[in-house]
Design a protein around this motif. Structure first.
Motif, PDB file in Angstrom:
ATOM      1  N   GLU A   1     -23.843 -44.051  62.030  1.00 13.67           N
ATOM      2  CA  GLU A   1     -24.670 -43.363  61.045  1.00 13.67           C
ATOM      3  C   GLU A   1     -25.644 -44.362  60.450  1.00 13.67           C
ATOM      4  O   GLU A   1     -25.328 -45.543  60.303  1.00 13.67           O
ATOM      5  N   THR A   2     -26.807 -43.860  60.106  1.00 11.33           N
ATOM      6  CA  THR A   2     -27.826 -44.705  59.514  1.00 11.33           C
ATOM      7  C   THR A   2     -28.436 -43.980  58.330  1.00 11.33           C
ATOM      8  O   THR A   2     -28.401 -42.750  58.262  1.00 11.33           O
ATOM      9  N   ASP A   3     -28.982 -44.752  57.404  1.00  8.04           N
ATOM     10  CA  ASP A   3     -29.634 -44.133  56.253  1.00  8.04           C
ATOM     11  C   ASP A   3     -31.058 -43.696  56.608  1.00  8.04           C
ATOM     12  O   ASP A   3     -31.819 -43.285  55.750  1.00  8.04           O
ATOM     13  N   SER A   4     -31.411 -43.797  57.868  1.00  7.36           N
ATOM     14  CA  SER A   4     -32.701 -43.374  58.424  1.00  7.36           C
ATOM     15  C   SER A   4     -33.882 -44.231  57.973  1.00  7.36           C
ATOM     16  O   SER A   4     -35.013 -43.933  58.336  1.00  7.36           O
ATOM     17  N   SER A   5     -33.632 -45.274  57.173  1.00  8.93           N
ATOM     18  CA  SER A   5     -34.742 -46.173  56.858  1.00  8.93           C
ATOM     19  C   SER A   5     -35.033 -46.993  58.108  1.00  8.93           C
ATOM     20  O   SER A   5     -34.128 -47.474  58.777  1.00  8.93           O
TER      21      SER A   5
ATOM     22  N   TYR B   1     -32.549 -50.274  62.297  1.00 11.45           N
ATOM     23  CA  TYR B   1     -31.911 -49.302  61.414  1.00 11.45           C
ATOM     24  C   TYR B   1     -30.657 -49.919  60.813  1.00 11.45           C
ATOM     25  O   TYR B   1     -29.900 -50.593  61.512  1.00 11.45           O
ATOM     26  N   HIS B   2     -30.416 -49.668  59.544  1.00 13.77           N
ATOM     27  CA  HIS B   2     -29.207 -50.119  58.860  1.00 13.77           C
ATOM     28  C   HIS B   2     -28.072 -49.150  59.189  1.00 13.77           C
ATOM     29  O   HIS B   2     -28.213 -47.940  59.029  1.00 13.77           O
TER      30      HIS B   2
ATOM     31  N   THR C   1     -24.557 -47.530  58.421  1.00 15.78           N
ATOM     32  CA  THR C   1     -23.799 -47.302  57.184  1.00 15.78           C
ATOM     33  C   THR C   1     -22.311 -47.025  57.396  1.00 15.78           C
ATOM     34  O   THR C   1     -21.569 -46.967  56.428  1.00 15.78           O
TER      35      THR C   1
ATOM     36  N   ASP D   1     -21.441 -54.121  55.468  1.00  7.61           N
ATOM     37  CA  ASP D   1     -22.748 -53.590  55.071  1.00  7.61           C
ATOM     38  C   ASP D   1     -23.913 -54.325  55.717  1.00  7.61           C
ATOM     39  O   ASP D   1     -25.063 -54.029  55.416  1.00  7.61           O
TER      40      ASP D   1
END
Length: 154
Positions: A63-67, A110-111, A113, A119
């Motif tokens: 999963e990513t925060d989409s940033s 992409y970060h 999560t 993190d």
């Protein structure tokens, strides 16, 4: 009815047999080294849009925060040890940067999560002409740093 006959000297017959054997050996060698169909590649992954890139990351369970961050990179024309090792990671997931030497690509970052309590994990997607050509998952911290194929589940 007509019959056609001819005489061959033993040396001539041996020469013809030797010639035919050579042709067969060359043909078998050529066919063995040049398969009719190219080696199977991973199906291409379209990464033209941010949505396609995020969906690809999600399809692998991340999963990513989409940033999204992006930057242009140039794949070197000659790989050093670092690039050779990185390309080995790519080959394990059916990608190969060697085909894109000297080309300009875009790296999207992409970060992640949902990588446990960590993190600092990011996913990098290298895209050329809208197609995924490289991908990795890495921890950017100095203490626990790692770099693996994006589809690596270990």
């Amino acid at each position: 009815m007509r019959m056609l006959t001819f005489k061959l000297k033993p040396k001539t017959a041996f020469g013809i047999i030797l010639l035919l054997t050579g042709v067969v050996v060359i043909a078998v060698s050529f066919i063995g080294n040049h398969p009719a169909t190219p080696a199977s590649k991973q199906t291409t992954v379209s990464c033209k849009t941010a949505e396609e890139r995020v969906n690809y990351i999600n399809s692998l369970g991340f999963e990513t925060d989409s940033s999204e961050e992006s930057k242009e990179i140039i794949i070197p024309t000659r790989f050093n040890d670092v690039y050779n090792k990185y390309n080995e990671i790519q080959k394990k997931q059916g990608l190969d940067l060697a085909e894109y030497k000297g080309k300009t690509a875009v790296m999207y970052t992409y970060h992640i999560t949902n990588y446990g309590d960590n993190d600092n994990v990011i996913a990098n997607l290298i895209v050329f002409d809208g197609q995924l050509i490289g991908a990795d998952l890495c921890d950017t911290s100095a203490d626990n740093g790692f770099l693996v194929a994006l589809n690596d589940k270990t």
